[in-house]
Design an enzyme around this catalytic site. Structure first.
Site, PDB file in Angstrom:
ATOM      1  N   ASN A  62      38.353  -6.947   9.850  1.00 13.48           N
ATOM      2  CA  ASN A  62      38.218  -7.253   8.401  1.00 13.48           C
ATOM      3  C   ASN A  62      37.142  -8.115   7.982  1.00 13.48           C
ATOM      4  OD1 ASN A  62      39.690  -9.143   9.589  1.00 13.48           O
ATOM      5  ND2 ASN A  62      40.414  -9.804   7.932  1.00 13.48           N
ATOM      6  N   ARG A 114      52.442 -19.109   7.828  1.00 11.42           N
ATOM      7  CA  ARG A 114      52.187 -17.737   7.459  1.00 11.42           C
ATOM      8  C   ARG A 114      53.311 -16.877   6.971  1.00 11.42           C
ATOM      9  NH1 ARG A 114      47.104 -15.461   9.131  1.00 11.42           N
ATOM     10  NH2 ARG A 114      48.137 -13.615   9.557  1.00 11.42           N
ATOM     11  N   GLU A 170      53.216  -9.553  14.686  1.00 10.43           N
ATOM     12  CA  GLU A 170      54.203  -8.814  14.889  1.00 10.43           C
ATOM     13  C   GLU A 170      55.174  -9.154  16.162  1.00 10.43           C
ATOM     14  OE1 GLU A 170      53.396  -4.368  12.845  1.00 10.43           O
ATOM     15  OE2 GLU A 170      52.867  -4.697  15.158  1.00 10.43           O
ATOM     16  N   ASP A 229      36.053 -16.935   8.224  1.00 11.01           N
ATOM     17  CA  ASP A 229      37.487 -16.555   8.078  1.00 11.01           C
ATOM     18  C   ASP A 229      38.434 -17.843   8.541  1.00 11.01           C
ATOM     19  OD1 ASP A 229      39.668 -14.641   7.716  1.00 11.01           O
ATOM     20  OD2 ASP A 229      39.380 -14.368  10.286  1.00 11.01           O
TER      21      ASP A 229
END
Length: 1182
Positions: free
Chosen positions: A871, A607, A511, A414
């Protein structure tokens, strides 16, 4: 009562509730529903007793024996033992029974002790006191007596005794804080919410008056998923139906924190709790070594059958001549003469099977298990793999795959949190084309402390001011962040504003970064209080928004939304997510300008997220509520229905802007924008050329800071040098992921990147794109081999492939003719000829799909998957070896992995050092066990040719029994734990040594056959060397003649010394423990033989070995023969090693030779060294 109710009752009581329905009904407090509401059907559920133990006092022996004899080796030796008991065999049943009994007993004692500890833990858990509500009063009873439907009270710092639906708490807002460290290892506090209609019940009397039923799914082990609904009855009106999700569920094993007390109703108890269901182990993975070992065992089983068959046939050929069938000293009885010939032959065949059965090493399995179990501690004890920052070390969740770490050919990793730090920092936002950088540019004006930053946009007009503030409000409201006081949280993340004591807690670092970044631009998120979100604007005024709905984020939609109502009554839907999921749903806004900025930031490795909104009129909102409520209260396919509802709601949006956050790191800086990226598509070069023309890449921005984990680039480079292909599987944008791959050296400057993306397929058909890529890579396939591209030559042209999730779906999708194999094979052929592959925009299941595709390809390579988030769990479970990074996205990956490490950099030592050594050790163990058993049993086979195939044993019963479990067991076990054929520093410094053991190199057929023939050669030397000595020297010094037991003892003595010294010659890493075990084993054999043959043992009915060993050692020729035969036996192996090292040395042997030369040079005296008198100060002359 109607027929349907009767049928329901029959099914529930006769078939069992679990077998006939997918949901259950719980009556809160065991109170029946009001008359006419629904039928009251009592249900049967288990009590709250936890049973983690496997055995009871009564079933331990039969159950444990059954489980042990399910292993083919144990079952085989049981059959041999029974044959020895039933028929007249040449060896005593003790020779097979005692080793089998030893193995079974040791295993049973180990498993029994472990189960006893589990019983103790279960009793302590089941007997702990629990408070529950009964008739409006608080009653105390043992945990095991809880039933489904009981209302329980839990106090602060207590653990939840079962799975509870959260009804109310001592907090006014109906929340509580929970830690789940014992479940998933996460120490952070999580917030759970009480049911809206019950959170006001704070006393025992209030709770006891609650009239409600709960409908929920049957127990299932997923800790993060729960589907249910609660019906609250009041005043005979229709019940109020509320959805229940994981945020309302308090799991057994979790601990209540910073909340005085809570009330909850038990819905899952005992072995139906999610914690208990997670006791079940994951699917068993088998290593390549274990598979090879089983194949070799089958080969030796065939050899055993062949030996028995040959001897049986030769026996009857031998006895076909007169007087050989019945010698004068052994006349047959009448019953023996009348026995059926076939039955006699079959009995003899079984007898020979018993005689030669020791070629199958029963103790090998026990030794391998001990080696794996004890060897796994070397990983957990490794101080180099301990991370000081987090206080975490490596974890071993299974020891069955230790050696598989040395066979990895593909690493699937990942990106976020694995290669990068997953420690986010807000960099900038773009609102309708205007750039805002915190503490640098705001409203188009350069702030005083930002004179070194050369990125200025024109100030937005007055009309755009409203959009700007709406954007900031959207980021302050569209999240799931919890705001807590300093004393509410262990190890919190501080808010960056001085003077504010609040801290932001979220499962997503993005966040927190966004909310902190917007705070620096003038808008501060304060709290969620009584379902109202409060923010502080630039004028220090507090704005309150009622939180109406949250449309949660998921990895498929790649976005989240909130619906809020402002103080003026306006209803807004704010949505943020990936650009690919936002842009198609936008109908208004400056899409081109924002897309340009997003692409530019993505190329820099940032990002990006896009933000959009829309206003809802009351009628629209009512429709949205109806749609969401219907989906939320559904018990079947709730996730699917919610996804469909979200899809209908999140459309016709107005684009506001985009954000960019950076993954922080303290050391890694990568200059990747010095020249255009070599991507075959136009996206990156177009973005770079445009940003340069706009003058946005100044001195400050020309260095793109890709925040990689420490030594991530060095780790990937080392893995590639070791011949391991590294694939990056990520959900990020292509440009962001590609920039990260350049920074971590997965792609190099001379790498030609090939695109297999949706955009490319839209321009050409999938068939044409695949064939074009195939031609490109195959054109260089002659020069681009696995060894070449792993060498990382700077001048060599190689290829890197970029594929996105949509393109992968097309490749995996069956074609119109029903086949999809052609596209898959073509895709695999392209991947094989690429030095690295980047898969972007991947859903979690697609990651597992990629791993499975490679794993099942025709080469069947060994795969490893590494990730840090939930994930990544699917690909971690799919790969041969799964490694979880103990990161900031929770512990789901670490919990479901085979191994867990604190940082990605530790993968280098995990594979190149630990994996290498584990494989070397266990492969030698397996080959050595088969070798020493060939040496052991082949002389017995030869002996039958000299005893008329009479099934006479060559060795004494004690030697047959103790050879594998005493005389030769400890040296190989210690070797398999401590051997280092080269030093750890050398393995870490030279990754190419990993290639010497690739593709199961030490357990290939060629090596296996060499060890087998070496064992046969040594057996021939033992047997015929002793035979020729006996032929010429048959008398001792006192005139006594040597007998067959002396002959067998001589052969056995030479064999024990030879196989032990063979292991000593193979040992490169000597310690005092090696010396003690190897020479101690030989000494033990000599002492045992002296005692066994030198004392008359009263428990033996006959003692055929009395004085045999001492008599043999009293003969001078015997000593000479022992030394000579040991030398001759070891000579071929020594010569082979010397010749191979000189003529065809492997990389490992070259390193070993150079290490010895360096050591000899260091140890040699230096003739040029000055003498001591020359170093002393000379006296002054006057």
């Amino acid at each position: 009562m109607d027929c349907s109710l009767v049928r329901t009752l029959v099914h529930r009581y006769c078939a069992g509730e679990e077998n006939c329905v997918d949901s259950r009904t719980i009556y809160v407090g065991h109170r029946e529903p009001p008359p006419g509401a629904e039928a009251y059907i009592p249900q049967r559920h288990p009590d709250n007793r936890i049973v983690s133990s496997k055995y009871t006092f009564w079933n331990f022996i039969p159950k444990n024996l059954f489980e042990q004899f399910r292993r083919i080796a144990n079952f085989y030796f049981l059959i041999i033992f029974l044959v020895q008991l039933i028929i007249d065999t040449p060896t005593s049943p003790v020779t097979s029974g005692l080793p089998l009994f030893f193995v079974i007993t040791v295993t049973a004692i180990k498993q029994g002790y472990e189960d006893w500890l589990r019983h103790k833990a279960d009793n302590a858990m089941n007997q702990c006191p629990v408070h529950f509500i009964q008739h409006g009063k608080l009653v105390r009873k043992q945990s095991r007596k809880l039933r489904v439907g009981d209302i329980v009270m839990v106090k602060e710092d207590e653990t939840f005794p079962c799975d509870l639906i959260f009804l109310s708490s001592s907090r006014g807002d109906g929340t509580c804080h929970v830690t789940t460290a014992s479940l998933d290892g996460e120490s952070s506090h999580k917030t759970h919410y009480a049911v809206q209609d019950t959170k006001g019940f704070h006393t025992e009397e209030d709770i006891d008056g609650l009239h409600a039923t709960i409908e929920c799914e049957q127990p299932q082990p997923d800790l993060y998923k729960f589907v249910g609904r609660i019906n609250v009855y009041s005043d005979r009106n229709d019940p109020v139906v509320r959805p229940l999700g994981s945020e309302n569920l308090l799991l057994r094993g979790a601990t209540l924190k910073n909340t005085e007390k809570i009330f909850g109703v038990a819905i899952y108890t005992g072995m139906e709790t999610k914690m208990a269901l997670n006791y079940q182990s994951k699917s068993q993975k088998r290593s390549a070594v274990e598979k090879s070992m089983n194949v070799f065992l089958i080969v030796y089983l065939c050899i055993l059958v062949s030996k028995a068959l040959i001897n049986t046939v030769l026996k009857y050929v031998w006895q076909s001549e007169p007087f050989r069938d019945e010698p004068w000293y052994n006349h047959k009885t009448e019953s023996e003469r009348q026995r059926n010939l076939f039955l006699r032959a079959f009995t003899d065949f079984l007898a020979f099977m018993v005689l030669f059965n020791y070629i199958i090493p029963v103790s090998m399995y026990v030794t391998v298990e001990m080696q794996k179990f004890l060897g796994s501690y070397f990983i957990t004890w490794d101080e180099d793999m301990f991370d000081e920052d987090t206080g975490e070390g490596p974890l071993v969740n299974t020891s069955d795959l230790n050696e598989e770490l040395g066979q990895v050919e593909y690493v699937f990793t990942d990106k976020t949190g694995t290669l990068t730090e997953n420690n986010m920092e807000f960099k900038e936002c773009c609102i309708e084309g205007h750039v805002y950088v915190p503490h640098a540019v705001c409203n188009g004006q350069v702030l005083p402390d930002a004179s070194g930053i050369d990125m200025i946009d024109s100030s937005p007009g007055a009309g755009a001011r409203e959009r700007e503030e709406l954007f900031f409000r959207a980021l302050c409201l569209c999240h799931t962040i919890q705001v807590k006081d300093d004393d509410d949280v262990d190890g919190p993340r501080k808010s960056p504003d001085s003077g504010k004591s609040c801290v932001y807690i979220s499962s997503s670092p993005d966040e927190v970064a966004l909310v902190e970044g917007i705070q620096r631009l003038g808008f501060t998120y304060l709290r969620l209080k009584e379902n109202y979100m409060e923010i502080l604007n630039r004028e220090n005024g507090v704005e309150r928004f009622e939180l109406l709905e949250i449309l949660s984020f998921d990895s498929v939609r790649r976005r989240m939304s909130v619906i809020v109502r402002s103080a003026t009554g306006e209803i807004y839907l704010f949505c943020k997510g990936a650009d690919s999921s936002i842009f198609p749903r936008v109908i208004e806004g400056k899409v081109d300008q924002i897309r340009s900025r997003v692409e530019r930031n993505a190329v820099e490795g940032l990002r990006t997220l896009c933000v959009a909104y829309k206003r809802l009129i009351p009628e629209e909102y009512e429709g949205v509520c109806t749609l969401l409520q219907a989906a939320k209260v559904a018990l079947q396919d709730r996730e699917k229905k919610l996804a469909e509802a979200y899809e209908q709601i999140e459309k016709d949006l107005i684009l506001l802007g985009a954000t960019a956050v950076e993954d922080r790191n303290l050391k890694q800086w990568s200059r990747i924008l010095q020249k255009p990226l070599p991507i075959t598509g136009e996206i990156a070069n177009h973005v770079l050329s445009r940003t340069r023309k706009e003058g946005l890449l100044s001195r400050h921005r020309s260095v793109t800071r890709l925040r990689l984990q420490e030594k991530a680039a060095d780790t990937i480079e080392a893995l590639q040098k070791a011949g391991i292909k590294v694939w990056v599987l990520t959900g990020d944008k292509m440009e962001t992921a590609a920039a990260t791959c350049y920074a971590c050296k997965l792609f190099r400057r001379n790498t030609q990147l090939l695109e297999l993306t949706t955009k490319k397929i839209e321009e050409q058909s999938l068939h044409d794109v695949l064939f074009e890529l195939s031609k490109t890579v195959l054109r260089h396939s002659g020069s681009l081999t696995r060894d070449n591209f792993s060498g990382l030559s700077a001048d060599m042209q190689d290829h890197g492939l970029i594929i996105d999730g949509a393109a992968l779906s097309l490749i995996m999708k069956p074609r119109e003719d029903g086949s999809c194999g052609n596209y898959r094979e073509l895709f695999l052929e392209i991947c094989r000829n690429c030095s690295a592959v980047l898969c972007c925009r991947m859903a979690p299941l697609q990651k597992a799909q990629i791993v499975k595709l490679i794993k099942l390809s025709k080469e069947h390579p060994i795969t490893l998957a590494i990730g840090d988030g939930a994930n990544d769990v699917s690909m971690i479970l799919e790969a041969h070896v799964g490694i979880g990074v103990i990161g900031k996205e929770g512990r789901q990956a670490a919990r479901n992995s085979d191994y867990a490490i604190p940082k990605f950099k530790h993968l280098k030592k995990m594979l190149l050092v630990h994996g290498h050594l584990y494989y070397i050790r266990i492969s030698e163990l397996v080959q050595y066990f088969f070798y020493k058993n060939v040496c052991f049993i082949f002389p017995q086979f030869l002996y039958q040719f000299f005893c008329g195939f009479s099934q006479q044993t060559l060795y004494d019963t004690a030697y047959l029994t103790l050879y594998n479990i005493s005389f030769t067991s400890l040296p190989i076990l210690l070797y398999s734990l401590m051997e280092q054929h080269v030093s750890i520093d050398t393995l870490r410094r030279d990754p190419s040594l990993y290639r010497d053991i690739a593709k199961n190199a030490l357990l290939r057929w060629r090596v296996f056959i060499y060890w087998t023939f070496l064992g046969v050669f040594d057996a021939l030397v033992f047997f015929f060397g002793a035979y020729f000595m006996f032929e010429n020297t048959t008398v001792t010094s006192n005139g006594q003649i040597f007998g067959n037991w002396t002959f067998g003892t001589l052969v056995f003595t030479v064999m024990v010394f030879t196989v032990t010294l063979k292991l000593a010659l193979d040992t490169h890493y000597w310690t005092w423990i090696n010396h003690f075990v190897i020479w101690g084993s030989l000494l033990f054999y000599v002492v045992f033989s002296l005692l066994w043959g030198g004392i008359i043992w009263p428990f033996l009915s006959y003692q055929r070995m009395y004085f045999v060993f001492i008599q043999m050692l009293s003969s001078g020729p015997a000593w000479l023969v022992i030394i000579l035969l040991i030398t001759v036996s070891l000579l071929p192996d020594v010569l082979k090693k010397v010749l191979c090292r000189q003529l065809w040395p492997s990389a490992t042997e070259k390193v070993q030779q150079s290490t010895k030369l360096k050591a000899s040079v260091t140890a040699a005296p230096n003739t040029d060294r000055p003498l001591l008198k020359d170093l002393l100060p000379r006296p002054r002359r006057h």
